[in-house]
Design a protein around this motif. Sequence first.
Motif, PDB file in Angstrom:
ATOM      1  N   PRO A  33      50.895  45.970  43.517  1.00 25.56           N
ATOM      2  CA  PRO A  33      50.282  45.435  42.295  1.00 25.56           C
ATOM      3  C   PRO A  33      50.724  46.217  41.073  1.00 25.56           C
ATOM      4  CG  PRO A  33      48.676  46.721  43.538  1.00 25.56           C
ATOM      5  CD  PRO A  33      49.898  46.611  44.408  1.00 25.56           C
ATOM      6  N   ILE A  34      51.159  45.507  40.044  1.00 26.85           N
ATOM      7  CA  ILE A  34      51.672  46.186  38.845  1.00 26.85           C
ATOM      8  C   ILE A  34      51.109  45.583  37.562  1.00 26.85           C
ATOM      9  CG2 ILE A  34      53.859  46.903  39.900  1.00 26.85           C
ATOM     10  CD1 ILE A  34      55.134  44.447  38.487  1.00 26.85           C
ATOM     11  N   LEU A 234      44.860  56.976  26.163  1.00 22.96           N
ATOM     12  CA  LEU A 234      43.449  56.597  26.288  1.00 22.96           C
ATOM     13  C   LEU A 234      43.020  56.514  27.755  1.00 22.96           C
ATOM     14  CD1 LEU A 234      43.234  53.800  23.555  1.00 22.96           C
ATOM     15  CD2 LEU A 234      42.736  56.249  23.320  1.00 22.96           C
ATOM     16  N   GLY A 235      43.890  56.965  28.641  1.00 19.91           N
ATOM     17  CA  GLY A 235      43.549  56.972  30.063  1.00 19.91           C
ATOM     18  C   GLY A 235      43.305  55.577  30.610  1.00 19.91           C
ATOM     19  N   GLN A 236      44.040  54.573  30.091  1.00 17.44           N
ATOM     20  CA  GLN A 236      43.856  53.182  30.501  1.00 17.44           C
ATOM     21  C   GLN A 236      42.391  52.744  30.357  1.00 17.44           C
ATOM     22  OE1 GLN A 236      45.640  52.727  34.408  1.00 17.44           O
ATOM     23  NE2 GLN A 236      47.689  52.941  33.576  1.00 17.44           N
ATOM     24  N   PHE A 251      38.896  44.592  40.451  1.00 12.58           N
ATOM     25  CA  PHE A 251      40.092  43.999  39.900  1.00 12.58           C
ATOM     26  C   PHE A 251      40.783  43.135  40.953  1.00 12.58           C
ATOM     27  CE2 PHE A 251      39.590  48.123  37.698  1.00 12.58           C
ATOM     28  CZ  PHE A 251      39.443  47.658  36.392  1.00 12.58           C
ATOM     29  N   PRO A 252      41.469  42.078  40.542  1.00 10.44           N
ATOM     30  CA  PRO A 252      42.204  41.262  41.509  1.00 10.44           C
ATOM     31  C   PRO A 252      43.364  42.039  42.123  1.00 10.44           C
ATOM     32  CG  PRO A 252      42.655  40.550  39.259  1.00 10.44           C
ATOM     33  CD  PRO A 252      41.539  41.545  39.173  1.00 10.44           C
ATOM     34  N   PRO A 253      43.855  41.595  43.276  1.00 15.79           N
ATOM     35  CA  PRO A 253      44.894  42.358  43.992  1.00 15.79           C
ATOM     36  C   PRO A 253      46.162  42.618  43.194  1.00 15.79           C
ATOM     37  CG  PRO A 253      43.921  40.724  45.438  1.00 15.79           C
ATOM     38  CD  PRO A 253      43.376  40.452  44.065  1.00 15.79           C
ATOM     39  N   GLU A 254      46.511  41.746  42.236  1.00 12.46           N
ATOM     40  CA  GLU A 254      47.735  41.957  41.472  1.00 12.46           C
ATOM     41  C   GLU A 254      47.549  42.884  40.279  1.00 12.46           C
ATOM     42  OE1 GLU A 254      48.718  37.680  40.991  1.00 12.46           O
ATOM     43  OE2 GLU A 254      50.702  38.319  41.689  1.00 12.46           O
ATOM     44  N   ASP A 255      46.334  43.342  40.053  1.00 15.70           N
ATOM     45  CA  ASP A 255      46.058  44.317  39.001  1.00 15.70           C
ATOM     46  C   ASP A 255      46.253  45.711  39.598  1.00 15.70           C
ATOM     47  OD1 ASP A 255      44.553  46.195  37.278  1.00 15.70           O
ATOM     48  OD2 ASP A 255      43.852  44.398  36.260  1.00 15.70           O
ATOM     49  N   HIS A 256      47.086  46.539  38.951  1.00 16.26           N
ATOM     50  CA  HIS A 256      47.406  47.853  39.519  1.00 16.26           C
ATOM     51  C   HIS A 256      46.174  48.728  39.691  1.00 16.26           C
ATOM     52  CE1 HIS A 256      46.939  49.386  35.439  1.00 16.26           C
ATOM     53  NE2 HIS A 256      46.974  50.595  35.940  1.00 16.26           N
ATOM     54  N   ARG A 257      45.113  48.474  38.917  1.00 21.46           N
ATOM     55  CA  ARG A 257      43.897  49.276  39.019  1.00 21.46           C
ATOM     56  C   ARG A 257      43.129  48.987  40.301  1.00 21.46           C
ATOM     57  NH1 ARG A 257      41.779  47.448  33.205  1.00 21.46           N
ATOM     58  NH2 ARG A 257      42.639  45.520  34.101  1.00 21.46           N
TER      59      ARG A 257
END
Length: 357
Positions: A33-34, A234-236, A251-257
């Motif tokens: 995920p990116i 800002l530390g994301q 977060f959804p699977p494609e979100d890197h977080r």
Amino acid sequence: MEHRHLPGLARDVSAIGAGCWTIGGLASNRGVPIGWAGIDPDQAYAALTRAFELGITLYDTADVYGLGESERLLGRLLGQVDRSRIVVSSKVGYFAGTAVHPYQERQLLRQFETTRDNLGTGYLDLYFLHSADFGPADRYLDEAADTLRRLRADGLIRAMGIRAPHEFAEEWATDPSHPQATATARFLYLFNRIRPDVVTVRHNLMSLTYSLAETDIFAFTRKRGVGVLMKQVLGQGLLLGTYSPDAPPLFPPEDHRHADPRFTRPILRIIHDGLTALGHRFGYRPVDLARVALCYALQADPNAVALVGFRNPAQITANLDVLRCPLSPQDIDEIRHLTAPLRVMLAQHTHPPVRGR
């Protein structure tokens, strides 16, 4: 907007740059995920135009951000403004397409042409080798570095760059007992082989501080005339108090977080508790904490540029408005003192304490 002279590029740029990873939206690359959830392309483009109106002149993207979507959005802006007024940075190295490796010369050049097409520009001001994976036994290292040097000699890029480690002091490379010795030595090896003009590094209130006997990335690059782009200042969003440890975000699977441990309950609790004293002194609102985080990052080096992510015009406007009230050197010293327990707790949670921390 304050401007700074970026070494390596030898050009003045805005002290705040637009970090365009977020606007790529959801994506994955080879199963990793990116992406970023909650991105509206129209709002993202409006934010890009607002950033330009407010004086931001540096825009940082990559071929892998949204698998080209971030570059294409930025390309819309480049088509509407004077290209010579904007510094454009992109990267290559994570997206391989159907090639064996992204740093094969033909694949790298294909990606470079795709990036230029996405951006609608004849040249890039900065072009980064995004990944430090150069294949087995660094098979593609010299190939990739030589390709970027040729692009630079031909005027198709103005400067070339690489990533620096999140934690770095030059002296660690010769201290075999240090847990970061191998990673530090690896970076120094790549730095000397590639000879970059600019590096990018994560730097924020959660980053380690260094002793006077240690040469951090800012001192290291100053001695060599190399520029620095600071990312995740800002530390994301973690440094803005927007995430509660009592209700960790999903977060959804494609979100890197989705797979980032920093967004899990234990780390969120450490960050929440670590920001309490800071909020008591400077204010708990996200805008108050953004002011602290941005001013802290900008004081790290007089020529380093801070990249700020965004998803809509309101965010980019708020992040720039806070700079109207700069902090004093005494404030910065107090911030460093108030956030020291946060850095200690994070270091203890992620790896054993070592000398100099």
